[in-house]
Design an enzyme around this catalytic site. Structure first.
Site, mmCIF file in Angstrom:
data_model
loop_
_atom_site.group_PDB
_atom_site.id
_atom_site.type_symbol
_atom_site.label_atom_id
_atom_site.label_comp_id
_atom_site.label_asym_id
_atom_site.label_seq_id
_atom_site.Cartn_x
_atom_site.Cartn_y
_atom_site.Cartn_z
ATOM 1 N N LYS A 1 0.535 -1.063 0.036
ATOM 2 C CA LYS A 1 -0.181 -0.170 0.350
ATOM 3 C C LYS A 1 0.912 1.106 -0.086
ATOM 4 C CE LYS A 1 -3.943 -2.609 2.225
ATOM 5 N NZ LYS A 1 -4.374 -2.756 3.744
ATOM 6 N N THR B 1 9.292 -13.130 -5.379
ATOM 7 C CA THR B 1 7.426 -13.520 -5.145
ATOM 8 C C THR B 1 7.664 -15.883 -5.321
ATOM 9 O OG1 THR B 1 5.170 -14.226 -6.626
ATOM 10 C CG2 THR B 1 6.950 -13.108 -8.031
ATOM 11 N N ASP C 1 5.224 -16.788 -6.234
ATOM 12 C CA ASP C 1 4.213 -17.539 -7.585
ATOM 13 C C ASP C 1 4.709 -17.792 -8.582
ATOM 14 O OD1 ASP C 1 2.298 -16.002 -5.952
ATOM 15 O OD2 ASP C 1 2.537 -14.588 -6.658
ATOM 16 N N MET D 1 -1.487 -20.844 -3.224
ATOM 17 C CA MET D 1 -1.255 -19.310 -3.727
ATOM 18 C C MET D 1 -0.578 -18.999 -5.358
ATOM 19 S SD MET D 1 -0.304 -16.870 -0.699
ATOM 20 C CE MET D 1 -1.388 -16.136 0.072
ATOM 21 N N GLY E 1 8.072 -7.771 -6.926
ATOM 22 C CA GLY E 1 7.319 -8.901 -8.055
ATOM 23 C C GLY E 1 7.433 -7.435 -8.785
HETATM 24 O O1 F6P Z 1 1.959 -12.465 -5.086
HETATM 25 C C1 F6P Z 1 2.102 -13.435 -4.029
HETATM 26 C C2 F6P Z 1 1.195 -13.747 -2.672
HETATM 27 O O2 F6P Z 1 1.661 -14.435 -1.685
HETATM 28 C C3 F6P Z 1 0.109 -14.711 -4.016
HETATM 29 O O3 F6P Z 1 -0.618 -15.893 -3.923
HETATM 30 C C4 F6P Z 1 -1.440 -14.132 -3.080
HETATM 31 O O4 F6P Z 1 -2.594 -14.102 -3.297
HETATM 32 C C5 F6P Z 1 -0.963 -12.968 -2.592
HETATM 33 O O5 F6P Z 1 -0.006 -12.631 -2.271
HETATM 34 C C6 F6P Z 1 -1.561 -12.487 -1.394
HETATM 35 O O6 F6P Z 1 -1.451 -11.057 -0.588
HETATM 36 P P1 F6P Z 1 -1.914 -10.768 0.341
HETATM 37 O O7 F6P Z 1 -0.606 -10.997 1.150
HETATM 38 O O8 F6P Z 1 -2.203 -9.208 0.393
HETATM 39 O O9 F6P Z 1 -2.999 -11.073 0.598
#
Ligand code: F6P
Length: 367
Positions: A80, A144, A146, A188, A121
């Site tokens: 944020k 990341t 991901d 995730m 990321g």
């Molecule tokens: O990008 C990393 C990740 O863990 C994603 O796999 C998942 O959708 C997102 O971040 C979750 O974000 P937050 O920690 O803001 O809930």
């Protein structure tokens, strides 16, 4: 006469990820070998620069010693504090996004940083691109769980996430087997199915659902029934949080206040309902792994990649090579332009050997 030291700022932005601390340590350790550099860290991404008083700490030997073993980020993080779309909560409770990049640049210039390493990321690399275009000495490090950045063969944190998911999967197999149940495990990965696919292969799943291959509930049902004889059998399904049916969209929740992204998560329950509605009369249980996948100690592999990225990032700063992101390509550590770093999203290729090998192992994608 004492020479003026060069100043480098490190920050971590976006979601945390195992290996961030190893990058920070790699940068700091390599920088210490050059007598004329000092390394600083901004707390909570760019918020450390914006905040009054500013939260910028000197990354001394004492602070960075031994941190490569630790999960999370010692610098803290946030999703944020995007300087280009900075969320500001309005008196009526709504959120307005404003461009605070010029304010940030003025503050960074006043602090006289000679290089800035932004570890993050996709979103962080895009922010770095804008700041670099506005004249800032930016360097990127891809992170990341991901694994969705296409300019690098792999991002650190991904292997740790897969390991955690696989260990959880193994535990769910024994309980599914004991109860003759269908067990759905959600992982995730946002819009990419890398974590799900690797976990399904490592764990030996019957079904793997990923965003890149929309599923048909009747095909999943068919695969489930193949595994049951006289009501006995069991099935383990891995579903990526971004997976979607052939007809319909991914299951998402509203974006959190101040966050640009919709929150994914919960498809395991949706899938469970869909299976029951389609006639599955075996017991179904769901497990949503969530942030467990991002926590704890990074695997050795991720520590190695992260440490190499850290050293490389500092060496780019040393050479004055800005506007570049470090990357792992064909087994060597290299660097790519920000334009290349942010050009394509790294989707799983449904025609790849990875997918066909998974099919060869009997994994159904529900297609
Ligand atoms: O990008 C990393 C990740 O863990 C994603 O796999 C998942 O959708 C997102 O971040 C979750 O974000 P937050 O920690 O803001 O809930």
């Amino acid at each position: 006469m004492a020479t003026k030291k060069k100043k480098l700022l490190v920050l971590t932005g976006g979601g945390d990820c195992p290996g961030l601390n190893a990058v920070i340590r790699g940068i700091a350790k390599r920088a210490r070998q050059e007598k004329d550099w000092e390394v600083y860290g901004s707390i909570e991404g760019f918020n450390g620069v914006y905040s009054k008083p500013q939260e910028i700490i000197k990354l001394t030997r004492h602070i960075t010693s031994g941190i490569h073993v630790k999960g999370g980020t010692i610098l803290k993080t946030t999703n944020k504090a995007n300087p280009i779309k900075f969320p500001v909560v309005q008196p009526d409770g709504s959120t307005k996004y404003i461009d605070r990049s010029d304010e940030l640049i003025a503050k960074l210039k006043a602090l006289k940083f000679d290089a800035i390493i932004n570890i993050g990321g996709d979103g962080s690399q895009r922010i770095s691109t804008v700041l670099h275009k506005k004249g800032m000495p930016m360097i990127g490090v891809p992170k990341t769980i991901d694994n969705d950045l296409s300019a690098t063969d792999v991002t650190f944190g991904f292997q740790t996430a897969v390991q955690i998911a696989t260990e959880c999967f193994d535990k769910l197999v024994t309980t599914a087997e004991s109860h003759h149940r269908v067990m759905i495990m959600e992982v995730m990965g946002r819009d990419a199915g890398w974590i799900a696919l690797h976990t399904a292969i490592a764990g030996g799943a019957e079904v793997c659902l990923i965003p890149e291959i929309p599923y048909d509930i009747s095909k999943i049902l068919k695969r489930i029934e193949e595994r049951y004889r006289k009501g006995r059998g069991f099935v383990n399904i891995v579903v990526a949080e971004g997976a979607k049916p052939k007809k319909g969209a991914a299951f998402s929740q509203a974006a959190e206040k101040g966050s640009e992204h919709v929150r994914l998560g919960g498809i395991a329950y949706q899938l469970s309902h869909q299976l029951k509605a389609a006639g599955c009369n075996h017991e179904i249980r769901e497990a949503v792994l969530g942030h467990i996948q991002r926590g704890g100690v990074p695997l050795a592999y991720d520590r190695v990649i992260a440490s190499l990225f850290g050293v490389k990032a500092f060496e780019l700063a040393l050479k004055g090579k800005f506007g570049r992101m470090v990357a792992l390509r064909n087994n060597s550590i290299t660097d790519v332009s920000f334009a290349e770093a942010t050009r394509d999203y790294n989707f799983v290729n449904k025609n790849s050997f990875l997918v066909s090998a998974a099919r060869g192992l009997g994994i159904s994608f529900g297609d």
